[in-house]
Every structure is written in structure tokens, then in C-alpha cells.
Write an enzyme that holds these catalytic residues in place. Sequence first.
Site, PDB file in Angstrom:
ATOM      1  CG  ASN A 184     -28.272 -15.994  53.640  1.00  0.00           C
ATOM      2  OD1 ASN A 184     -28.801 -16.995  54.117  1.00  0.00           O
ATOM      3  ND2 ASN A 184     -28.221 -15.784  52.330  1.00  0.00           N
ATOM      4  CB  ALA A 185     -27.573 -10.420  51.484  1.00  0.00           C
ATOM      5  CB  THR A 186     -28.650 -14.848  47.939  1.00  0.00           C
ATOM      6  OG1 THR A 186     -29.189 -15.645  48.996  1.00  0.00           O
ATOM      7  CG2 THR A 186     -28.034 -15.766  46.904  1.00  0.00           C
ATOM      8  CD  GLU A 234     -25.902 -24.029  50.677  1.00  0.00           C
ATOM      9  OE1 GLU A 234     -26.880 -24.274  49.940  1.00  0.00           O
ATOM     10  OE2 GLU A 234     -25.834 -23.014  51.406  1.00  0.00           O
ATOM     11  CG  ASP A 252     -29.410 -27.058  49.461  1.00  0.00           C
ATOM     12  OD1 ASP A 252     -30.444 -27.646  49.791  1.00  0.00           O
ATOM     13  OD2 ASP A 252     -29.419 -25.979  48.851  1.00  0.00           O
ATOM     14  CE  LYS A 304     -26.828 -19.299  49.793  1.00  0.00           C
ATOM     15  NZ  LYS A 304     -27.711 -20.486  49.950  1.00  0.00           N
ATOM     16  CG  ASP A 337     -24.778 -22.587  47.451  1.00  0.00           C
ATOM     17  OD1 ASP A 337     -24.307 -23.713  47.200  1.00  0.00           O
ATOM     18  OD2 ASP A 337     -25.988 -22.320  47.377  1.00  0.00           O
ATOM     19  CE  LYS A 393     -33.007 -24.947  48.182  1.00  0.00           C
ATOM     20  NZ  LYS A 393     -31.699 -24.951  48.841  1.00  0.00           N
ATOM     21  CG  ASN A 416     -25.776 -23.887  43.829  1.00  0.00           C
ATOM     22  OD1 ASN A 416     -25.599 -22.676  43.780  1.00  0.00           O
ATOM     23  ND2 ASN A 416     -26.755 -24.430  44.541  1.00  0.00           N
ATOM     24  CE  LYS A 472     -26.989 -19.301  45.123  1.00  0.00           C
ATOM     25  NZ  LYS A 472     -27.371 -20.666  45.563  1.00  0.00           N
TER      26      LYS A 472
END
Length: 361
Positions: free
Chosen positions: A135-137, A219, A245, A162, A193, A268, A195, A164
Site C-alpha cells: 500500500n501507499a501511505t 487501524e 497494531d 492507507k 490508520d 512489525k 494510531n 493517516k
Amino acid sequence: MSSADALALEYRPFSLSLAEPLETGDGTIESRDGFLVRVVADGGDPGDEPAVGYGEATPLPGWTESREDCERALERARDAIRTGGPSEALAAVDRQVAARHALALALADLQATRQSMPLYRYLGQGEMVGRVPVNATIGDGSPAETAAEARRAVDRGFECCKLKVGVRSVEEDVERVRRVRDAVGSTVELRADANEAWTYEEAASALESFAELDVSTLEQPLPAGALQGHADLRVRSGEVSIALDEGLLEHGVDAICDADAADIVVLKPMALGGVDVARKVAAWVSELDITPLVTTTIDGVVARTGAVHLAATISNVPACGLATGDLLATDLGRDPVLLEKGSAVVPQAKGLGVSDVWGGR
């Protein structure tokens, strides 16, 4: 590894500048600092070149041990491998995940190189794999900036983006996702995502809008400790999958499964302690109908390539967060992984396939 092998572990420090500073909950990251590791085996016939395997330990605050603890662990491993071989060396770094990642990767690279096979085939004992989807972030930005960045990624061949989210208000993030959907069309997969940034109410509100915009995955919307909160969100998430995650490291697979808290877990390797550990977790969660997805901790080329090989061992792996090399302004060596049409082309050379990271292989 043969008991006749005389193994030596060497390591050297490095600092890789980021292309742009990265804002995180633990502060601003301007470089990735760690240790390049190699294991040298001198167990062949006289005159033979020694076999070498490479690894990388790149600690990240909040995810792994500190850089100082990592270096102390590598010192212990260097002493242990001389006298007790790989098993004692791995035991010496068992609680320091970045150090263990480096050692385990170097040992696996060494063995795969000796057996003249790509690392992924050594790890998985499976068939040849040519590519893994990535994927591209898309970082935080205004709605117009986010849409333009996503459009550029799709024009480069990415089929999954994805985004942020969580820095701005939920309403602003929903507008950003809406603008991206308008810009890239209906066939591109979109993920978000957060976070750990949202409250339960904010995440629930975002999920309702994301479902309308055909977002596939949300996510880590809540703090890692909120396992039941993620389970409750999953009940009401509809077609939007919930991915954990930070929550995987906080709770482990058993607790996540017992709570029915995730559709996807993010692996990860640096934070889990090695590609070998990550592969076992991937096999474990797959049997429990949870999808494994591989990402990095913004690593150098050695660890990043190891993560690509890991992803290649996972059947039907979804698009993974492995296209992160451009986040670094400098790297340890040439990147052997070509990114093409939304996929990472898996190196087919023996071992990891990296070269020129220690002055040549």
C-alpha cells in the site's frame, strides 16, 4: 547450522536521516538510528570464502528496547555466539526485540545463502513468489493535499492507499477521506490508520462515515489498552475491518482472539523480535481466521527487505506497508526490492538479496 561452524557476530552503528521529520506520540523522529549486524561462518574448507548473513537492529521508542539496551544485548550475543553458538546467542537477546530481530535475520540470511535459495523460500519452504502487494501511505494534510497525494500514488500504480487520520477532528478526517475517494475512484482500496488517537465515540462516528465511503479497514482507532473497546467497535463496524497494531504487542494473540477484537493484526518484525517470530504469529492468527498484514517501523534496507521476504511466505497476504524506503533520505545500501504497479518484486537471489551494506558481500 553445523556444530563445526565457527561463528562470529559483528555490528556497527548507523544513523539514517529521514526525508522529512516524523511526528509521533513519543516526539519528533528525524533519523533512524541502530546497528547493522553480520554473522560470519568460517566452517568450510581451507581457502573457501566465509559465508555471511546480515541483520539490522533499529530500535523505535514505544515499540522496542532503547538503543543503549539494544547495543548491550548485541554485545552479549557477540560473546555468546563464540562459545554457545546460535541458540545461546538468541537466548542472550531474547528480551530485546530489535537486537533479536537483527540476530535472527542474520542467521536466517546466512543459512538461506548457504542453501542458495531466497530467504522467503528458506523461511516458508513454499513455492516461488514473484510479488507481494503493497500500500501507499498518505500522511496528514488538508483535504486537497491528501487527495492530490493519493492521486499521485494511484498514478504510480498503487491499488491501496492507507490514510493517516486522528491528528485533525473526525469531521475533517472524514472530509479528507471523501475527497480521496472522489479523486481515486471506486476501485482503489482505502484504509485509515488512527494510531490510537480517538475516543470510542469519535471512532464510532468515523466508522459510520467510513462505511459509506467504502473504507476497507480502520487501524488502531483506540489506545492499545482498550481491547474491549475495539471488540465493541468491531460489532458495529459493518463492512469496515478493525485492525490492531499497537494492540498486538499490548495484549497478544490469545487475548485478542478471546475478546473478538480484531479482523486483522499488523506484524512489525522489528517489534516482534524477528521475521521468524512474525512468521509464527502469522501462521497462528491465520488458523484463527484473523488476517496477518506486514509493515515496518521505518527501517533500513536490510530489515525492510526481510519484511518483504516475510510477506512472501504468507498465502493471500493483503497489501502490506512495505513501500517505506522513500521515507529515508539515506539508507544502508542499494534497495533490491523494485516497487512496480502496486507490488514489491521479491528478490530471488540467495538469502536476503542485499549487497554493499558492509563494503560488499
